[in-house]
Design a protein around this motif. Structure first.
Motif, short mmCIF file in Angstrom:
data_model
loop_
_atom_site.label_atom_id
_atom_site.label_comp_id
_atom_site.label_asym_id
_atom_site.label_seq_id
_atom_site.Cartn_x
_atom_site.Cartn_y
_atom_site.Cartn_z
N PRO A 1 0.67 -1.03 -0.13
CA PRO A 1 -0.24 0.31 0.21
C PRO A 1 0.64 1.54 -0.44
O PRO A 1 1.87 1.28 0.17
CB PRO A 1 -0.48 -0.29 1.20
N ALA A 2 0.39 2.01 -1.00
CA ALA A 2 0.89 3.89 -0.65
C ALA A 2 1.10 3.95 0.69
O ALA A 2 0.40 3.65 1.72
CB ALA A 2 0.63 4.52 -1.56
N ASP A 3 2.03 4.98 0.84
CA ASP A 3 3.14 5.83 2.27
C ASP A 3 1.77 6.64 2.47
O ASP A 3 1.04 6.65 3.56
CB ASP A 3 4.14 5.50 2.25
N ILE A 4 1.91 7.61 1.42
CA ILE A 4 0.90 8.88 2.06
C ILE A 4 0.42 9.02 0.51
O ILE A 4 1.03 9.21 -0.28
CB ILE A 4 2.00 10.05 2.32
N HIS A 5 -1.48 9.47 0.06
CA HIS A 5 -1.93 9.73 -0.68
C HIS A 5 -1.74 11.51 0.16
O HIS A 5 -2.45 11.61 1.01
CB HIS A 5 -3.22 9.33 -0.83
N LEU A 6 -0.91 12.41 -0.59
CA LEU A 6 -1.24 14.05 -0.33
C LEU A 6 -2.87 14.13 -0.96
O LEU A 6 -2.51 14.49 -2.22
CB LEU A 6 -0.12 14.75 -0.56
N VAL A 7 -3.55 14.98 -0.26
CA VAL A 7 -4.64 15.36 -1.33
C VAL A 7 -5.30 17.00 -0.40
O VAL A 7 -4.15 17.00 0.76
CB VAL A 7 -5.51 14.77 -0.93
N GLY A 8 -6.24 17.80 -1.09
CA GLY A 8 -5.88 19.43 -1.03
C GLY A 8 -7.18 19.13 0.33
O GLY A 8 -8.29 17.84 0.24
N ALA B 1 -5.64 -4.37 0.04
CA ALA B 1 -5.05 -3.05 1.14
C ALA B 1 -5.12 -1.83 0.78
O ALA B 1 -4.84 -1.22 -0.21
CB ALA B 1 -3.24 -3.69 1.92
N PRO B 2 -6.38 -1.23 1.37
CA PRO B 2 -5.77 0.46 0.99
C PRO B 2 -4.49 0.68 1.56
O PRO B 2 -3.78 0.12 2.29
CB PRO B 2 -7.52 0.99 2.71
N PRO B 3 -4.67 2.34 0.99
CA PRO B 3 -3.73 2.76 1.37
C PRO B 3 -2.80 3.11 2.96
O PRO B 3 -4.00 3.18 3.86
CB PRO B 3 -3.57 4.15 0.74
#
Ligand code: MSP
Length: 515
Positions: free
Chosen positions: A252-259, A280-282
């Motif tokens: 899973p991705a460590d961090i989705h950075l979003v506004g 698996a979810p991020p």
């Protein structure tokens, strides 16, 4: 801690014109990617463009173009941010690429097969600019979209639905088991109460447009843009099968950075789509705040949109990046103004940091022909500076792990200030007048430069070009971007015996008239 680190920005609407908001997410993700490389981690950093949907289709039609042609023309505006802002993304994904069609189709097929996606009929109020359906209750007076306040239109169409209702409890359990999945906490609380309030099944196909990815087996429908867009994070790793090993390494991705405006999509819909497909979810989603400009909402009609390319031309990428990450605690809203930017650059970069390096290099040039001396240990002031450097390295690490960019930078400036104070206290200009104090003078200059070297290393994720200039000015080998904290972060890494120039202008002062 695993060695792999996968970080993403949202993919930007390809037809938009890049502004400070896009630049912000991208720069923050880049700083984090660079910092994790500095820690020796195997980083994969993704950005890209979101190209399907009604807005692109309509705007292409108005210009007499195919949607794909329009996307091909305008995507360069976003791709150009990479060199302009010195972004080190490992991939740039476009949702119009064949690899993405494959990934979305596959994910959708899995949920179709297990019954989580089913055919039904959708009736609702649709806002075209926002590409969102609203219920009657959600509309504002006058039938206006609650997001953009433009009129919504009534629509009914056959539609595939995702069984989101089934995932209410699994999502709540997931949030509970992963308290850091949504950061900051304020956003987490909003999402938890939203999900606790109950989830309706979600319409995930449209028959009203053609510019999108067809529903497998039913090409009269195209897949809902958000279902399509979110899947980009898997596509880039080679999902479903193109690049064996990459998904295993980075998902899973460590961090989705979003506004903060797109948290619901990332924290409710996306993990549910993934759970349904057995993926698996991020690990986490971090939502940053919103920029206003000189106290006002940014808008084309007000003519106050901050153009990142213009910022870079006027102030340079380092200064713009530094300002974005230093000025506002990440996660909070902030206000952009040219004056506060000029003030920050001059005070922190030119004066405090630039001065530390230049006054020391000047004294080294004058007294030792620029040759770095071997330090003589023993003075408690020196030991205190070294101890301060070590504690700042730790503090920066703690802050960066929490995405507290402004606090990480504040910590570095504690070391900048401590080193400037060390120079003021040891008074090397007086030592220079005393022939018996030559060894002490050499030691003092060594220590001041060594503190500067550590500051350069720690700021390199935020101000990469200036850091490289200073790195070279300090006689350090190679690229600071290839350095690691474990090899170069300890006290004493500065080489003695090398000859340095008398000055290094890494941060030219900004004249107010020029800006
Ligand atoms: N295409 C979607 C994202 C899909 S991700 C699977 C999208 N694109 S966007 O181009 O509109 O926005 C991209 C990012 O810019 C969002 O994270 C948004 O929060 C951010 N910003 C847009 N305006 C902003 C400000 N004024 N200030 C800070 N960030 C803002 O949404």
């Amino acid at each position: 801690m695993s060695d792999a680190f996968y970080i993403t920005t949202p993919i930007y609407y390809v037809n938009d014109v890049p502004h400070i908001g896009h630049a912000y997410t991208t720069v923050a993700a880049d700083a984090l990617a660079r910092y994790n490389r500095l820690k020796g981690r195997n980083v994969f950093f993704l950005t890209g463009t979101d190209e399907h949907g009604e807005k692109v289709q309509k705007s292409a039609a108005l210009q007499g173009l195919q949607p794909r042609e329009l996307a091909d023309r305008v995507v360069t505006r976003f791709q150009g941010l990479t060199p302009a802002l010195e972004i080190t993304n490992d991939d740039f994904i476009r949702t119009s690429e064949p690899r993405h069609y494959e990934a979305v189709t596959k994910l959708f097929e899995i949920s179709l097969a297990n019954g989580d996606i089913y055919l039904g009929a959708y009736e609702g109020w649709y806002c075209t600019p926002c590409e969102s359906y609203w219920t009657e209750l959600q509309l504002l007076d006058g039938g206006l979209c609650p997001d953009c306040r433009r009129p919504a239109e009534k629509r009914s169409e056959p539609s595939y639905f995702f069984r989101l209702s089934k995932y209410q409890q699994p999502l709540l359990d997931f949030y509970k088991a992963n308290p850091k999945f949504i950061r900051p906490d304020a956003r987490r609380n909003e999402i938890v109460s939203f999900v606790e309030g109950g989830l309706n099944d979600l319409s995930v196909s449209r028959t009203s447009l053609s510019w999108g990815i067809p529903v497998p087996g039913d090409p009269a429908h195209v897949i809902y843009v958000w279902y399509d867009a979110l899947t980009n994070y898997l596509t880039a790793l080679g999902y479903p099968d193109a690049n064996p090993g990459r998904v295993d390494t980075f998902w899973p991705a460590d961090i989705h950075l979003v506004g903060k405006d797109i948290v619901k999509f990332h924290c409710v819909f996306w993990p549910a789509f993934l759970m349904s497909a057995g993926i698996a979810p991020p690990r986490s989603v971090f939502a940053h705040g919103w920029w206003t400009v000189e106290g006002q909402k940014m808008s084309k009609s007000l003519g106050n949109v901050v153009d990142p390319y213009e910022m870079v031309r006027t102030f340079g990428a380092d200064a713009f990046r530094y300002f974005l990450l230093r000025e506002v605690p990440f996660g909070k809203d902030g206000d952009f103004s040219r004056n506060s930017m000029i003030h920050r650059i001059n005070a922190d970069l030119s004066n405090a940091f630039g001065n530390l390096l230049n006054r020391t290099l000047g004294l080294l040039g004058k007294n030792f022909g620029g040759v770095v001396q071997q330090p003589v240990p023993g003075d408690p002031l020196d030991a205190a500076l070294a101890a301060r450097a070590a504690s700042v390295v730790d503090a920066v690490d703690a802050h960066m792990n929490e995405l507290e960019f402004s606090r990480a930078l504040e910590s570095v400036w504690e070391l900048v200030d401590a080193a400037n104070k060390y120079i003021d206290t040891t008074e090397p200009w007086k030592l220079a007048k005393d022939p018996a104090a030559t060894a002490r003078l050499g030691t003092v200059l060594y220590n001041a430069l060594e503190a500067a070297r550590i500051c350069v290393l720690l700021t390199s994720p935020v101000i990469p070009s200036a850091a490289q200039k200073m790195w070279a000015a300090l006689g350090c080998d190679g690229f600071v971007a290839s350095a690691t904290l474990s090899a170069s972060g300890g006290w004493g890494g500065l080489k003695s015996g090398v000859t340095l120039e008398k000055s290094a202008i890494a941060f030219p002062r900004i004249e107010e008239e020029k800006a």
